[in-house]
Design a protein around this motif. Structure first.
Motif, short mmCIF file in Angstrom:
data_model
loop_
_atom_site.label_atom_id
_atom_site.label_comp_id
_atom_site.label_asym_id
_atom_site.label_seq_id
_atom_site.Cartn_x
_atom_site.Cartn_y
_atom_site.Cartn_z
N ARG A 120 0.83 -1.21 0.00
CA ARG A 120 0.00 0.00 0.00
C ARG A 120 0.86 1.25 0.00
O ARG A 120 0.54 2.24 -0.67
N ALA A 121 1.96 1.21 0.76
CA ALA A 121 2.87 2.36 0.76
C ALA A 121 3.41 2.59 -0.64
O ALA A 121 3.51 3.73 -1.10
N MET A 122 3.74 1.51 -1.34
CA MET A 122 4.28 1.65 -2.70
C MET A 122 3.25 2.30 -3.63
O MET A 122 3.58 3.14 -4.45
N LYS B 302 5.15 3.73 14.59
CA LYS B 302 4.65 3.43 13.25
C LYS B 302 5.46 4.17 12.18
O LYS B 302 5.68 3.67 11.08
N TYR B 303 5.91 5.38 12.54
CA TYR B 303 6.73 6.12 11.59
C TYR B 303 8.03 5.36 11.31
O TYR B 303 8.43 5.19 10.17
N PHE B 304 8.67 4.91 12.38
CA PHE B 304 9.90 4.14 12.21
C PHE B 304 9.64 2.90 11.37
O PHE B 304 10.37 2.61 10.43
N GLU B 305 8.59 2.18 11.71
CA GLU B 305 8.32 0.91 11.06
C GLU B 305 8.10 1.11 9.57
O GLU B 305 8.54 0.31 8.75
N ASN B 306 7.41 2.19 9.20
CA ASN B 306 7.02 2.33 7.80
C ASN B 306 7.94 3.21 6.98
O ASN B 306 8.02 3.05 5.78
#
Lengths: 447, 411
Positions: A120-122, B302-306
């Motif tokens: 989803r990020a992609m 969550k910021y770190f993870e993503n």
């Protein structure tokens, strides 16, 4: 009980904020493009979603190398690899439809949740027009349905479960890799020839969609030979020590152990089995045997000495001598100093097939690409003549039956090809019971 | 409704609302302004707020909260499959189911306190995870994860049109719909799903604020400071701790339901012990027992993870490409183990720093900075008006708290 205090101004302020929050997203609606992430004039972004941690990390690393190589070749760098041998000569090393190919990478962690978040990020952040990769069928099925919803094409990487193009098939998803049914159909005659038709099999199975269908396919194929299935035990994908699962095998009366495991699962379970002395055992007056239905060179290397003489099947092997395979092995070897694995091969080929379909369709629209891929026949990509069947988006091609080499000449020369089972022997009806229950649905361009 | 709050709380509530609603604008420069991550910020914020009601107020450390998240996810997805694609019944149902589940587990686990309670909850969560993985496969679809399907019955609004899966919606507003607005060279993504989660987050934040300020919250704090003494006064605290446990379980179930509404897939790994540990980290990092802390902690993790996990070697090389080759190579070699797949290392380091130097979490850090600023301005004031009386001195001393009271003070 409460002195609920609300005057006109506050009410208006409150509802204005609430209204703005709710309405803001809808008045603009989605961007005015014809499909999700329509690329600009200059470049196109592909999303490579592979496991960089977990039991399939080795395969993931090799897939990523292959993707990077494919991007190089598509952009006209390097020696072009299979671009020269591909029967469809649409790709000239000028990117895709004149756009430079760029890519983003992500870690699936071999978990459906993480893989979908990454995909989803992609799509949402990086504007990827196509997602590919995955080294686990659970992940592939999850990401495939995400791509269907989001309206981008999913080119499955290493996924061997029947379900990927069976009950969980999707119109936006395509698989080049073979599947569990094909493995079983190709292996059965060889097993019958070497081990006879009177055997008792014990299955250890990775507990997720791939393992289930692999076990089902192997049981069906071997029982047709006349083998008996003693037991089938499910093991967690995250397991690293299989001794507690191997111990019961020795007392079960079985004389064949079928390991429906892949990646480091298989390396560990096979090593445990050998440590327990299974391969030296005589049961029912026969030599005890181990079979690994889905084999790869990376696993063979991980398991070392233990793979000698063990049968399995594979989608492709670097020792093949056709023009496509030779070109790919040479190009990959020059880049990374080692031959590619079957995972690398299928990922490389999928990227090329996508690019070629976009060229032939003249558009990045997922529906146009799907149409170009459906029923597409091609050659020169290492597997001989191959068909992308329209009914389920599965490729049909020859399957290799391999055996762990007794006297390897190098650290890469670990498997020997015993038999090439022709495509027609492993082709099945789209409504075969093992694949029934799902439907492709309609292609979704998103937007 | 704000009238009932203290002035400071009212300000906090207004600030919180403004910041949450402005997330797409605030996060876009940080590279985090895309729907998936913003939804996660809001949803895990809810999860952590709920966890904080139990851990922050009563001091009971549950190591199995992910089980409620998972139960909420599965029940919401089944509602989406069986009843309607509208998210309202799914959310309501999952809150009820996770509440009942929490009642059961809480009833047993709360017979013990301290480490024994933690171990019991951990055991229950791992049990749920393993059940979801193996025996309950018909309900959970095991490792593959439960998904929507074209053949779902969906009694209220059946028939998937045109061979296309319907996506979860709130009375026709699809969660996936996003408005992209160009702004100062950035693309701001205003997403329906995010705003639904954000509004729920704001509501849940308000609820937690009210619980903190209520007599009920007071009793929970008494449990934390000395439960034995509380019991000796003839006060039975168990119904209160059980209520807190159930409330926080329902918060977790709500978060799980929202996760499924944003992305209709429920996987068993959502219930694994690592997921339970994550919410503990979030709460501690932000500040245990503070109102805003858990939300901050959830956002950072969550910021770190993503984001940090997606910084690969080629990106790092780009950063240092302006430097001479040798220096750049050294810098890349130094930095790269902490980014990309090594993001856990840098998160761990930050966590250690927070726990060692700011035991009250980031909220304590913010408080210290505020104090420092007040003191500096104070010093300047006293320097210029040496003989004047110092009106704000009282405020400063009341801000200073006695040692160890960090956990009970709210931000």
């Amino acid at each position: 009980m409460s002195n609920y205090y609300l005057n006109r101004r506050k009410f208006l302020q409150g509802s204005a904020v609430l209204g703005a929050g709710l309405v803001a997203p809808t008045i603009f609606s989605r961007a005015a493009s014809a499909y999700t992430n329509e690329p600009g004039k200059g470049s196109v972004v592909l999303g490579f979603n592979v496991p960089q941690s977990g039991p399939y990390a080795d395969e993931g690393a090799d897939e990523l190398r292959a993707y990077k190589l494919a991007v190089k070749h598509l952009n006209g760098e390097g020696d072009g690899g299979m671009l020269g041998t591909f029967s469809s000569q649409m790709l000239k090393g000028t990117g895709i439809l004149g756009r430079k190919v760029e890519y983003v990478t992500g870690d699936t962690q071999t978990k459906s949740d993480a893989a979908r978040a990454s995909a989803r990020a992609m799509i949402e952040k990086d504007g990827a027009i196509m997602i590919t990769g995955g080294s686990s069928s659970g992940v592939a099925v999850a990401v495939q349905s995400l791509c269907q919803d989001a309206g981008v094409i999913f080119m499955a990487g290493l996924t061997h479960s029947n379900d990927t193009t069976g009950k969980d098939k999707k119109a936006n998803g395509f698989r080049h890799f073979f599947n569990a049914y094909m493995s079983a159909a190709a292996l059965a005659p060889v097993l019958s020839e070497h081990y006879g038709n009177d055997r008792k099999a014990y299955h250890l199975t990775a507990d997720y969609t791939w393992g289930w269908t692999q076990e089902q396919s192997m049981i069906a194929a071997t029982e047709e030979l006349g083998w008996e299935t003693v037991n089938a035990v499910r093991t967690p994908l995250s397991a690293t020590d299989f001794s507690s699962y191997i111990a019961p095998v020795t007392n079960s009366g079985a004389d064949v152990l079928i390991l429906n495991h892949y990646g480091s699962n298989m390396v560990n379970s096979l090593t445990n089995a050998v440590q327990f002395g299974l391969r030296e055992k005589m049961v029912n007056g026969k030599q005890f045997e181990i079979v690994v239905p889905l084999y790869s060179r990376l696993m063979a290397r991980g398991a070392g000495e233990n793979v000698k003489g063990i049968f399995g099947s594979t989608n492709w092997h670097w020792s093949l001598q056709d023009e496509g395979s030779k070109a790919f092995v040479a190009s990959y070897g020059k880049e990374y100093g080692q031959p590619p694995s079957q995972a690398a091969h299928t990922c490389y080929v999928q990227t090329l097939l996508y690019a070629d379909a976009a060229e032939r369709a003249g558009s990045f629209n997922p529906c146009a690409i799907a149409e170009a891929l459906e029923g597409f026949e091609f050659d020169g990509l290492g597997n001989g003549k191959t068909l992308y069947r329209a009914d389920d988006h599965q490729c049909f091609k020859d399957v290799l039956v391999v055996r762990g080499k007794a006297n390897p000449t190098s650290e890469f020369d670990l498997l020997e090809v015993v038999n090439v089972t022709s495509a027609d022997k492993v082709t099945y009806d789209p409504n075969h019971p093992m694949f029934a229950g799902g439907s492709l649905g309609k292609c979704n361009p998103g937007a | 409704m704000l009238k009932k709050l203290r002035t400071s709380d009212r300000a906090l509530m207004v600030l919180f609302t403004v910041f949450v609603l402005a997330t797409p604008l605030l996060m876009a420069p940080l590279g985090a302004g895309y729907p998936d991550l913003m939804q996660r910020f809001a949803i895990y914020g809810i999860f952590a707020i709920g966890f904080n009601i139990l851990f922050g107020l009563t001091g009971y450390l549950s190591f199995g909260h992910a089980a409620f998240l998972g139960v909420g996810s599965y029940s919401a997805l089944w509602m989406l499959k069986l009843l309607s694609i509208n998210i309202v019944p799914a959310i309501l149902f999952s809150v009820v189911v996770s509440g009942l589940f929490a009642l059961l587990i809480g009833f047993i686990s709360l017979r013990r306190s301290g480490i024994y309670f933690s171990i019991l909850t951990l055991a229950f969560a791992q049990m749920s995870y393993n059940l979801a993985y193996s025996v309950l496969t018909p309900i959970t679809n095991g490792e593959t994860g439960l998904q929507l399907d074209l053949e779902d019955p969906r009694i209220l609004d059946n028939a998937s049109e045109g061979g296309q899966l319907a996506s979860p919606s709130l009375f026709g507003l699809e969660m996936g719909d996003t408005a992209v607005v160009p702004f100062l060279g950035m693309d701001l993504q205003f997403n329906v799903g995010f705003y639904v989660s954000a509004l729920v987050l704001i509501g849940m934040f308000y609820l937690s604020l009210r619980i903190f300020r209520s007599p009920f919250g007071m009793i929970l704090r008494a449990v934390k400071s000395n439960q034995t003494r509380l019991n000796y006064t003839g006060f039975n605290s168990r119904p209160y701790t059980l209520t807190a446990f159930v409330i926080s379980g329902m918060y977790a179930g709500l978060a799980g339901a929202l996760l499924v509404c944003m992305d209709p897939l429920a996987g068993a790994e959502r219930m694994q012990w690592t997921a339970s540990g994550e919410v503990v980290l979030m709460t501690i990092m932000g500040g245990v027992g503070t109102l805003i802390g858990p939300v901050l902690g959830a956002g950072i993790i969550k910021y770190f993870e993503n984001i940090f996990s997606r910084i690969n070697d080629s990106v790092i090389q780009d950063w240092f490409s302006a430097l001479p080759d040798g220096v750049a190579d050294v810098l890349v070699a130094v930095v790269s183990p902490f980014l990309g797949s090594g993001w856990h290392i840098s998160l761990g380091l930050i966590f250690m720093l927070v726990v060692i130097f700011l035991p009250g979490g980031l909220v304590e850090g913010a408080g210290r900075i505020m104090n420092l600023i007040t003191r500096l301005t104070q010093a300047r004031k006293t320097a210029s008006h040496r003989s004047d009386d110092r009106p704000s001195d009282d405020d400063v001393s009341s801000e200073k708290s006695s040692p160890g009271s960090v956990n009970t003070r709210e931000s």
